[in-house]
Design an enzyme around this catalytic site. Structure first.
Site, PDB file in Angstrom:
ATOM      1  N   SER A   1      47.151  81.849  19.468  1.00 11.13           N
ATOM      2  CA  SER A   1      47.580  82.025  18.073  1.00 11.13           C
ATOM      3  C   SER A   1      49.044  81.681  17.833  1.00 11.13           C
ATOM      4  O   SER A   1      49.483  81.616  16.690  1.00 11.13           O
ATOM      5  CB  SER A   1      47.383  83.496  17.686  1.00 11.13           C
ATOM      6  OG  SER A   1      48.048  84.309  18.655  1.00 11.13           O
ATOM      7  N   GLY A   2      49.793  81.503  18.911  1.00 15.89           N
ATOM      8  CA  GLY A   2      51.209  81.206  18.725  1.00 15.89           C
ATOM      9  C   GLY A   2      52.079  82.435  18.866  1.00 15.89           C
ATOM     10  O   GLY A   2      53.289  82.331  18.975  1.00 15.89           O
ATOM     11  N   GLY A   3      51.481  83.605  18.883  1.00 16.10           N
ATOM     12  CA  GLY A   3      52.253  84.850  19.006  1.00 16.10           C
ATOM     13  C   GLY A   3      53.161  84.802  20.217  1.00 16.10           C
ATOM     14  O   GLY A   3      54.362  85.041  20.156  1.00 16.10           O
ATOM     15  N   PHE A   4      52.608  84.442  21.317  1.00 12.50           N
ATOM     16  CA  PHE A   4      53.349  84.437  22.587  1.00 12.50           C
ATOM     17  C   PHE A   4      54.482  83.415  22.552  1.00 12.50           C
ATOM     18  O   PHE A   4      55.614  83.706  22.922  1.00 12.50           O
ATOM     19  CB  PHE A   4      52.368  84.082  23.701  1.00 12.50           C
ATOM     20  CG  PHE A   4      52.949  84.116  25.085  1.00 12.50           C
ATOM     21  CD1 PHE A   4      53.495  82.973  25.658  1.00 12.50           C
ATOM     22  CD2 PHE A   4      52.949  85.281  25.821  1.00 12.50           C
ATOM     23  CE1 PHE A   4      54.011  82.991  26.932  1.00 12.50           C
ATOM     24  CE2 PHE A   4      53.472  85.311  27.109  1.00 12.50           C
ATOM     25  CZ  PHE A   4      54.000  84.175  27.670  1.00 12.50           C
TER      26      PHE A   4
ATOM     27  N   ASP B   1      49.282  87.901  17.338  1.00 17.74           N
ATOM     28  CA  ASP B   1      49.685  89.188  17.907  1.00 17.74           C
ATOM     29  C   ASP B   1      51.155  89.180  18.297  1.00 17.74           C
ATOM     30  O   ASP B   1      51.815  88.150  18.301  1.00 17.74           O
ATOM     31  CB  ASP B   1      48.836  89.473  19.150  1.00 17.74           C
ATOM     32  CG  ASP B   1      49.083  88.441  20.240  1.00 17.74           C
ATOM     33  OD1 ASP B   1      49.336  87.264  19.891  1.00 17.74           O
ATOM     34  OD2 ASP B   1      49.058  88.804  21.418  1.00 17.74           O
TER      35      ASP B   1
ATOM     36  N   GLN C   1      47.234  95.069  22.996  1.00 20.64           N
ATOM     37  CA  GLN C   1      48.580  95.144  23.535  1.00 20.64           C
ATOM     38  C   GLN C   1      48.845  96.570  24.045  1.00 20.64           C
ATOM     39  O   GLN C   1      47.915  97.228  24.504  1.00 20.64           O
ATOM     40  CB  GLN C   1      49.597  94.722  22.448  1.00 20.64           C
ATOM     41  CG  GLN C   1      49.501  93.251  22.063  1.00 20.64           C
ATOM     42  CD  GLN C   1      49.938  92.305  23.173  1.00 20.64           C
ATOM     43  OE1 GLN C   1      50.610  92.700  24.139  1.00 20.64           O
ATOM     44  NE2 GLN C   1      49.539  91.040  23.046  1.00 20.64           N
TER      45      GLN C   1
ATOM     46  N   GLY D   1      49.747  90.763  26.765  1.00 21.63           N
ATOM     47  CA  GLY D   1      50.915  91.503  27.257  1.00 21.63           C
ATOM     48  C   GLY D   1      50.937  91.689  28.754  1.00 21.63           C
ATOM     49  O   GLY D   1      51.687  92.506  29.285  1.00 21.63           O
TER      50      GLY D   1
ATOM     51  N   CYS E   1      40.695  64.320  47.715  1.00 23.47           N
ATOM     52  CA  CYS E   1      40.485  64.592  49.148  1.00 23.47           C
ATOM     53  C   CYS E   1      39.537  63.597  49.793  1.00 23.47           C
ATOM     54  O   CYS E   1      39.593  63.383  51.012  1.00 23.47           O
ATOM     55  CB  CYS E   1      39.976  66.017  49.341  1.00 23.47           C
ATOM     56  SG  CYS E   1      41.237  67.226  48.922  1.00 23.47           S
TER      57      CYS E   1
ATOM     58  N   HIS F   1      42.878  67.669  42.222  1.00 25.40           N
ATOM     59  CA  HIS F   1      42.509  68.599  43.303  1.00 25.40           C
ATOM     60  C   HIS F   1      42.660  70.061  42.872  1.00 25.40           C
ATOM     61  O   HIS F   1      41.766  70.884  43.094  1.00 25.40           O
ATOM     62  CB  HIS F   1      43.361  68.352  44.560  1.00 25.40           C
ATOM     63  CG  HIS F   1      43.152  69.426  45.584  1.00 25.40           C
ATOM     64  ND1 HIS F   1      42.069  69.457  46.451  1.00 25.40           N
ATOM     65  CD2 HIS F   1      43.840  70.573  45.820  1.00 25.40           C
ATOM     66  CE1 HIS F   1      42.107  70.552  47.183  1.00 25.40           C
ATOM     67  NE2 HIS F   1      43.176  71.252  46.828  1.00 25.40           N
TER      68      HIS F   1
END
Ligand SMILES: CNc1nc2c(CC[C@H]3O[C@@H](OC)[C@H](OC)[C@@H]3O)c3nc(N)[nH]c(=O)c3cc2[nH]1
Ligand SMILES: [Zn+2]
Length: 370
Positions: free
Chosen positions: A95-98, A148, A190, A217, A310, A336
């Protein structure tokens, strides 16, 4: 179009691990699932076809970044994120809150939302619940995250409480805002490191009856022991018949532990980010390919790994690519690391199915030297 629903298929007897399937209009997600991060509408260095062939059933993208660049006008003209980036499977958008808290400077938090300056050019912006949902509706993601306030670590009780209250009020407003056709919203719990605040947030957010819930959080700098304690406490407060998403987690050991605590969905930039810096994840731990000891090591990153990297390349060659600054290096390690991480999730799902999750978890953790 189909509709969103979560089928809980099996529960582990000796832990909280669960096997499930999330049905969305754009496809199924077998859980526990790892979601590769594609913050700016791309899983860095990979084509969508490569990401799909590696087995990813859902990827993440980000409201804050795409709102700032390329902007909603262009995303709308492209008729949404799936078309714009040519990924037809499910997309979850954060949402962009962080990001507003972690990336932008000069931010001011009010009950309405957050005023902030772009980390790109310093221009002034405002995002609140309605703006976040409008952006996610334009992106057309299958799962939109509620707007949030992610409490930092450490965080005072008062600040965690204020953030929790805003998060609840914003969650209500997100539910009322228009969504894209078929799009669902997940609520985010939260409460920082305070059990009684975690319980209050869980009660208030689950009281709004979302189709899925995230534990926010966490993985914000707290010790892993604190994260696991909070998971132990918080996960049981969430409804059993809805998906649980632990945001921003994690390395392979955290994936096994998170599943043991009842988590169904994970996202983490680690596998792709460390790949670009020359670190490979293997079942025995990390391999830093630039290390001189690999200069004449013509064995693959991981002996019995069946990924493209690999099967065709040696550690000596990978070390050469990184020393020479060749773009193929980050690509081959990303292939990988995504294959490894998605294979860990496959082994987790199979072990729950076969009723030996705890044994497999202990076996993995014993040999995995982080
Ligand atoms: C790493 N630890 C961590 N990540 C977290 C993220 C996603 C970061 C978001 O940033 C991008 O990765 C850098 C990803 O965006 C695609 C991810 O969704 C969170 N998002 C919200 N809305 N609320 C949280 O409480 C929260 C907590 C986190 N802890
Ligand atoms: Zn491999």
């Amino acid at each position: 179009m189909g509709f969103f629903h979560f089928d809980l298929l099996k529960k582990s007897s000796k832990s909280k691990a669960r096997l499930g399937v999330i049905n969305t209009p754009r496809g199924k997600i077998h859980t526990p699932a790892f979601m590769p991060v594609g913050t700016q509408a791309t899983v860095k260095t990979m084509t969508p076809d490569e990401v799909a062939r590696l087995g990813a059933e859902i990827i993440l993208s980000n409201t804050y970044h795409l709102y700032l660049r390329p902007g909603m006008g262009i995303i709308r003209q492209a008729e949404g994120l799936h078309k714009f980036m040519n990924w037809q499977r499910p997309i979850l958008t954060d949402s962009g809150g962080f990001q507003v808290f972690s990336l932008s400077s000069l931010r001011q938090i009010t009950d309405e939302g957050v005023h902030f300056r772009s980390h790109l050019d310093g221009s002034k912006h405002f995002i609140g619940p309605e703006q976040s949902m409008e952006i996610q509706a334009a992106l057309g993601s299958d799962i939109a995250m509620a707007f949030d306030e992610c409490s930092p670590f450490p965080c005072s009780y008062e600040d965690a409480l204020a953030g929790l209250e805003r998060t609840t009020s914003w969650a209500e407003r997100c539910l009322k805002a228009p969504h894209a056709p078929g799009q669902v919203v997940f609520g985010i719990v939260q409460g920082s490191v305070y059990p009684e605040l975690r319980a209050r947030s869980a009660r208030e957010i689950t009281g709004l009856d979302f189709p899925g819930y995230a534990i926010g959080g966490l993985s914000v700098g707290e010790p892993k022991s604190i994260m696991y304690e909070l998971l132990e406490y918080t996960t049981p407060l969430l409804p059993e018949n809805k998906p649980r998403y632990l945001m921003g987690v994690g390395s392979a050991d955290c994936l096994w532990e998170g599943v043991a605590h009842g988590i169904d969905m994970f996202d983490c930039v680690l596998p792709t980010r460390v790949a670009r810096n020359g670190t490979a994840f293997t079942w025995q731990g990390k391999v830093v390919v630039r290390n001189a000891k690999y200069a004449e090591d013509f064995s693959p990153l991981e002996p019995d790994c069946d990924c493209y990297t690999c099967k065709h390349y040696s550690r000596a060659y990978l070390r050469h690519l990184f020393n020479a600054g060749e773009i193929l290096g980050p690509r081959l390690l990303t292939i990988h690391n995504l294959h490894f991480t998605l294979s860990v999730m496959e082994r987790i799902r199979r072990s729950i199915k076969d009723g030996c999750f705890e044994e497999e978890k202990n076996a993995f953790l014993d040999q995995y030297s982080i």
